[in-house]
Design a protein around this motif. Structure first.
Motif, PDB file in Angstrom:
ATOM      1  N   MET A   1      67.641   9.204  18.118  1.00 44.06           N
ATOM      2  CA  MET A   1      66.299   8.603  18.024  1.00 44.06           C
ATOM      3  C   MET A   1      65.638   9.002  16.687  1.00 44.06           C
ATOM      4  O   MET A   1      65.684  10.169  16.308  1.00 44.06           O
ATOM      5  N   SER A   2      65.083   8.032  15.946  1.00 44.67           N
ATOM      6  CA  SER A   2      64.429   8.359  14.671  1.00 44.67           C
ATOM      7  C   SER A   2      63.134   9.120  14.936  1.00 44.67           C
ATOM      8  O   SER A   2      62.612   9.117  16.059  1.00 44.67           O
ATOM      9  N   ASP A   3      62.592   9.741  13.879  1.00 46.67           N
ATOM     10  CA  ASP A   3      61.313  10.445  14.020  1.00 46.67           C
ATOM     11  C   ASP A   3      60.230   9.476  14.495  1.00 46.67           C
ATOM     12  O   ASP A   3      59.397   9.821  15.327  1.00 46.67           O
ATOM     13  N   HIS A   4      60.247   8.268  13.931  1.00 47.29           N
ATOM     14  CA  HIS A   4      59.221   7.291  14.318  1.00 47.29           C
ATOM     15  C   HIS A   4      59.352   6.927  15.801  1.00 47.29           C
ATOM     16  O   HIS A   4      58.350   6.854  16.517  1.00 47.29           O
ATOM     17  N   ASP A   5      60.584   6.718  16.246  1.00 45.28           N
ATOM     18  CA  ASP A   5      60.792   6.384  17.667  1.00 45.28           C
ATOM     19  C   ASP A   5      60.343   7.540  18.563  1.00 45.28           C
ATOM     20  O   ASP A   5      59.765   7.340  19.626  1.00 45.28           O
ATOM     21  N   ALA A   6      60.628   8.773  18.112  1.00 45.77           N
ATOM     22  CA  ALA A   6      60.256   9.945  18.926  1.00 45.77           C
ATOM     23  C   ALA A   6      58.732  10.021  19.053  1.00 45.77           C
ATOM     24  O   ALA A   6      58.196  10.338  20.127  1.00 45.77           O
ATOM     25  N   ILE A   7      58.018   9.705  17.974  1.00 43.52           N
ATOM     26  CA  ILE A   7      56.544   9.733  18.030  1.00 43.52           C
ATOM     27  C   ILE A   7      56.033   8.620  18.949  1.00 43.52           C
ATOM     28  O   ILE A   7      55.179   8.855  19.810  1.00 43.52           O
ATOM     29  N   HIS A   8      56.576   7.425  18.791  1.00 46.25           N
ATOM     30  CA  HIS A   8      56.141   6.332  19.667  1.00 46.25           C
ATOM     31  C   HIS A   8      56.384   6.681  21.139  1.00 46.25           C
ATOM     32  O   HIS A   8      55.547   6.410  22.005  1.00 46.25           O
ATOM     33  N   THR A   9      57.530   7.294  21.399  1.00 48.68           N
ATOM     34  CA  THR A   9      57.855   7.641  22.792  1.00 48.68           C
ATOM     35  C   THR A   9      56.877   8.684  23.326  1.00 48.68           C
ATOM     36  O   THR A   9      56.349   8.544  24.436  1.00 48.68           O
ATOM     37  N   ALA A  10      56.580   9.715  22.516  1.00 59.11           N
ATOM     38  CA  ALA A  10      55.646  10.763  22.961  1.00 59.11           C
ATOM     39  C   ALA A  10      54.261  10.164  23.204  1.00 59.11           C
ATOM     40  O   ALA A  10      53.584  10.491  24.193  1.00 59.11           O
ATOM     41  N   VAL A  11      53.830   9.285  22.299  1.00 50.49           N
ATOM     42  CA  VAL A  11      52.492   8.687  22.423  1.00 50.49           C
ATOM     43  C   VAL A  11      52.452   7.761  23.649  1.00 50.49           C
ATOM     44  O   VAL A  11      51.500   7.798  24.438  1.00 50.49           O
ATOM     45  N   ARG A  12      53.501   6.965  23.821  1.00 54.27           N
ATOM     46  CA  ARG A  12      53.522   6.035  24.971  1.00 54.27           C
ATOM     47  C   ARG A  12      53.502   6.826  26.286  1.00 54.27           C
ATOM     48  O   ARG A  12      52.790   6.459  27.222  1.00 54.27           O
ATOM     49  N   GLU A  13      54.273   7.909  26.342  1.00 55.73           N
ATOM     50  CA  GLU A  13      54.295   8.711  27.586  1.00 55.73           C
ATOM     51  C   GLU A  13      52.926   9.326  27.847  1.00 55.73           C
ATOM     52  O   GLU A  13      52.442   9.351  28.983  1.00 55.73           O
ATOM     53  N   HIS A  14      52.279   9.824  26.791  1.00 56.71           N
ATOM     54  CA  HIS A  14      50.958  10.454  26.950  1.00 56.71           C
ATOM     55  C   HIS A  14      49.957   9.439  27.520  1.00 56.71           C
ATOM     56  O   HIS A  14      49.269   9.719  28.510  1.00 56.71           O
ATOM     57  N   TYR A  15      49.885   8.254  26.884  1.00 55.81           N
ATOM     58  CA  TYR A  15      48.868   7.283  27.329  1.00 55.81           C
ATOM     59  C   TYR A  15      49.288   6.557  28.612  1.00 55.81           C
ATOM     60  O   TYR A  15      48.421   6.117  29.370  1.00 55.81           O
ATOM     61  N   GLY A  16      50.601   6.507  28.872  1.00 57.27           N
ATOM     62  CA  GLY A  16      51.031   5.991  30.172  1.00 57.27           C
ATOM     63  C   GLY A  16      50.520   6.876  31.290  1.00 57.27           C
ATOM     64  O   GLY A  16      49.999   6.409  32.306  1.00 57.27           O
ATOM     65  N   SER A  17      50.605   8.174  31.073  1.00 52.96           N
ATOM     66  CA  SER A  17      50.132   9.084  32.130  1.00 52.96           C
ATOM     67  C   SER A  17      48.610   9.062  32.230  1.00 52.96           C
ATOM     68  O   SER A  17      48.051   9.163  33.330  1.00 52.96           O
ATOM     69  N   ARG A  18      47.895   8.869  31.102  1.00 58.65           N
ATOM     70  CA  ARG A  18      46.423   8.748  31.169  1.00 58.65           C
ATOM     71  C   ARG A  18      46.033   7.499  31.958  1.00 58.65           C
ATOM     72  O   ARG A  18      45.079   7.513  32.734  1.00 58.65           O
ATOM     73  N   ALA A  19      46.770   6.409  31.733  1.00 56.91           N
ATOM     74  CA  ALA A  19      46.458   5.164  32.451  1.00 56.91           C
ATOM     75  C   ALA A  19      46.779   5.297  33.929  1.00 56.91           C
ATOM     76  O   ALA A  19      46.011   4.837  34.786  1.00 56.91           O
TER      77      ALA A  19
ATOM     78  N   ARG B   1      50.603  17.484  20.410  1.00 56.48           N
ATOM     79  CA  ARG B   1      49.340  17.474  19.651  1.00 56.48           C
ATOM     80  C   ARG B   1      49.150  16.145  18.923  1.00 56.48           C
ATOM     81  O   ARG B   1      48.036  15.667  18.763  1.00 56.48           O
ATOM     82  N   TRP B   2      50.253  15.585  18.435  1.00 50.64           N
ATOM     83  CA  TRP B   2      50.189  14.275  17.756  1.00 50.64           C
ATOM     84  C   TRP B   2      49.627  13.254  18.750  1.00 50.64           C
ATOM     85  O   TRP B   2      48.692  12.500  18.438  1.00 50.64           O
ATOM     86  N   ALA B   3      50.187  13.265  19.965  1.00 53.07           N
ATOM     87  CA  ALA B   3      49.750  12.279  20.967  1.00 53.07           C
ATOM     88  C   ALA B   3      48.296  12.490  21.371  1.00 53.07           C
ATOM     89  O   ALA B   3      47.638  11.564  21.865  1.00 53.07           O
ATOM     90  N   GLU B   4      47.771  13.699  21.151  1.00 56.80           N
ATOM     91  CA  GLU B   4      46.370  13.985  21.480  1.00 56.80           C
ATOM     92  C   GLU B   4      45.440  13.697  20.304  1.00 56.80           C
ATOM     93  O   GLU B   4      44.308  14.178  20.262  1.00 56.80           O
ATOM     94  N   CYS B   5      45.910  12.902  19.334  1.00 54.64           N
ATOM     95  CA  CYS B   5      45.081  12.474  18.180  1.00 54.64           C
ATOM     96  C   CYS B   5      44.759  13.627  17.226  1.00 54.64           C
ATOM     97  O   CYS B   5      43.684  13.634  16.621  1.00 54.64           O
ATOM     98  N   VAL B   6      45.666  14.599  17.102  1.00 53.72           N
ATOM     99  CA  VAL B   6      45.394  15.705  16.178  1.00 53.72           C
ATOM    100  C   VAL B   6      46.369  15.683  14.998  1.00 53.72           C
ATOM    101  O   VAL B   6      45.997  15.327  13.877  1.00 53.72           O
ATOM    102  N   THR B   7      47.654  16.019  15.243  1.00 54.55           N
ATOM    103  CA  THR B   7      48.549  16.305  14.105  1.00 54.55           C
ATOM    104  C   THR B   7      49.128  15.063  13.425  1.00 54.55           C
ATOM    105  O   THR B   7      49.848  15.187  12.427  1.00 54.55           O
ATOM    106  N   GLY B   8      48.805  13.870  13.939  1.00 55.04           N
ATOM    107  CA  GLY B   8      49.175  12.641  13.223  1.00 55.04           C
ATOM    108  C   GLY B   8      48.105  12.226  12.235  1.00 55.04           C
ATOM    109  O   GLY B   8      48.318  11.311  11.424  1.00 55.04           O
ATOM    110  N   ALA B   9      46.937  12.864  12.303  1.00 55.55           N
ATOM    111  CA  ALA B   9      45.837  12.499  11.397  1.00 55.55           C
ATOM    112  C   ALA B   9      46.186  12.922   9.968  1.00 55.55           C
ATOM    113  O   ALA B   9      46.823  13.955   9.753  1.00 55.55           O
ATOM    114  N   ILE B  10      45.751  12.104   8.998  1.00 50.02           N
ATOM    115  CA  ILE B  10      46.056  12.422   7.591  1.00 50.02           C
ATOM    116  C   ILE B  10      44.762  12.573   6.788  1.00 50.02           C
ATOM    117  O   ILE B  10      43.686  12.174   7.240  1.00 50.02           O
TER     118      ILE B  10
END
Ligand SMILES: C[S@@+](CC[C@H](N)C(=O)[O-])C[C@H]1O[C@@H](n2cnc3c(N)ncnc32)[C@H](O)[C@@H]1O
Length: 259
Positions: free
Chosen positions: A1-19, A201-210
């Motif tokens: 899995m690429s880094d980008h795919d891994a981030i998308h997966t982590a973010v999707r799982e985070h917001y899937g569980s929030r929903a 942390r990335w999925a929580e809107c922290v470490t993906g910020a630039i």
């Protein structure tokens, strides 16, 4: 899995569980914040003028996970076509739909199936035929070229592993003269590679910020003009910030696609 795919997966799982946590059938309520660990957060529905939220049910306001109010920044007019990047449970789409009226249209794009299910349930409850939710990634928008008057986004672009692609896509789908109205988390300085690798942390809107200047540089490289950054408010009440991190802000950012 690429880094980008891994981030998308982590973010999707985070917001899937929030929903899922906001599913009325489960009788649970999602904490109204990007971060699970921010304590008494000031994000979610408290970010809006209370009069704007009148008439919206708890199923909408209780799944508000933004860091500002891009709808008010956008200054919408009746009849406009609006696109929301990362529409979540749909709060900004429903607010925008009231402002653009029956002659206008609102499209929300989100990659998380559980969020789209919540958004569509909310749309049915509110009976808003001029709102449409589409599944897709903001780095490859399922939207035609030159068709959108206004793009808004609330606390989402920080989550993307390819922010250049997001701005290139935003530029592609906006009509000439179209506007961008963003509320997002940005930083002063950059996170270390070690911090960037913290995907929770990335999925929580922290470490993906630039860094805010890098952010506006990517917008400029995509072709945007008249870029403004307003109200750099400390994001400590919104996301969980730790020692050793750069300064983290919630900012209102606007720009234009040249006419
Ligand atoms: C912090 S929530 C904000 C939701 C909404 N804008 C609000 O204010 O309540 C982030 C949302 O963006 C979506 N998202 C994150 N990255 C995305 C991407 N690359 N493409 C599409 N949707 C994405 C998530 O699924 C989630 O629904």
């Amino acid at each position: 899995m690429s880094d980008h795919d891994a981030i998308h997966t982590a973010v999707r799982e985070h917001y899937g569980s929030r929903a899922r946590a906001a599913d009325p059938d489960l009788n649970l309520t999602a904490a109204s914040c990007c971060s699970d660990s921010a304590g008494d957060c000031a994000c979610g529905p408290t970010l809006y003028d209370a009069t704007l939220l009148e008439g919206l049910p708890e199923s909408v306001t209780g799944l508000s996970l933004g860091c500002g109010d891009p709808v008010t920044i956008a200054g919408l007019n009746p009849g406009e076509t609006v696109l929301d990047l990362g529409s979540g449970g749909g709060i900004d789409c429903f607010l925008a739909a009231r402002q653009v009226g029956p002659e206008g249209r609102v499209i929300g794009v989100d990659m998380t199936p559980e969020m789209l299910a919540r958004a569509n349930a909310n749309k049915a409850a509110l009976d808003m035929p001029n709102v449409e939710f589409r599944q897709g990634q903001i780095e490859a928008l399922p939207v035609e070229d030159n068709t959108i008057d206004v793009i808004m986004s609330n606390c989402v672009i920080n989550l993307s592993p390819d922010k250049s692609a997001v701005f290139a896509e935003a530029f592609r789908v906006l009509k000439p003269g179209g506007r961008l109205a963003i509320s997002d988390i940005v930083t002063e300085g950059e996170f270390s590679p070690e911090r960037r690798a913290e995907l929770d942390r990335w999925a929580e809107c922290v470490t993906g910020a630039i860094d805010v200047n890098a952010y506006t540089g990517l917008m400029r490289a995509a072709g945007f003009e008249t870029i403004t950054v307003m109200d750099k408010a400390s994001a400590e009440d919104i996301v969980s910030i730790q020692a050793g991190m750069p300064r983290v802000y919630s900012a209102r950012i606007t720009a234009l696609k040249p006419a």
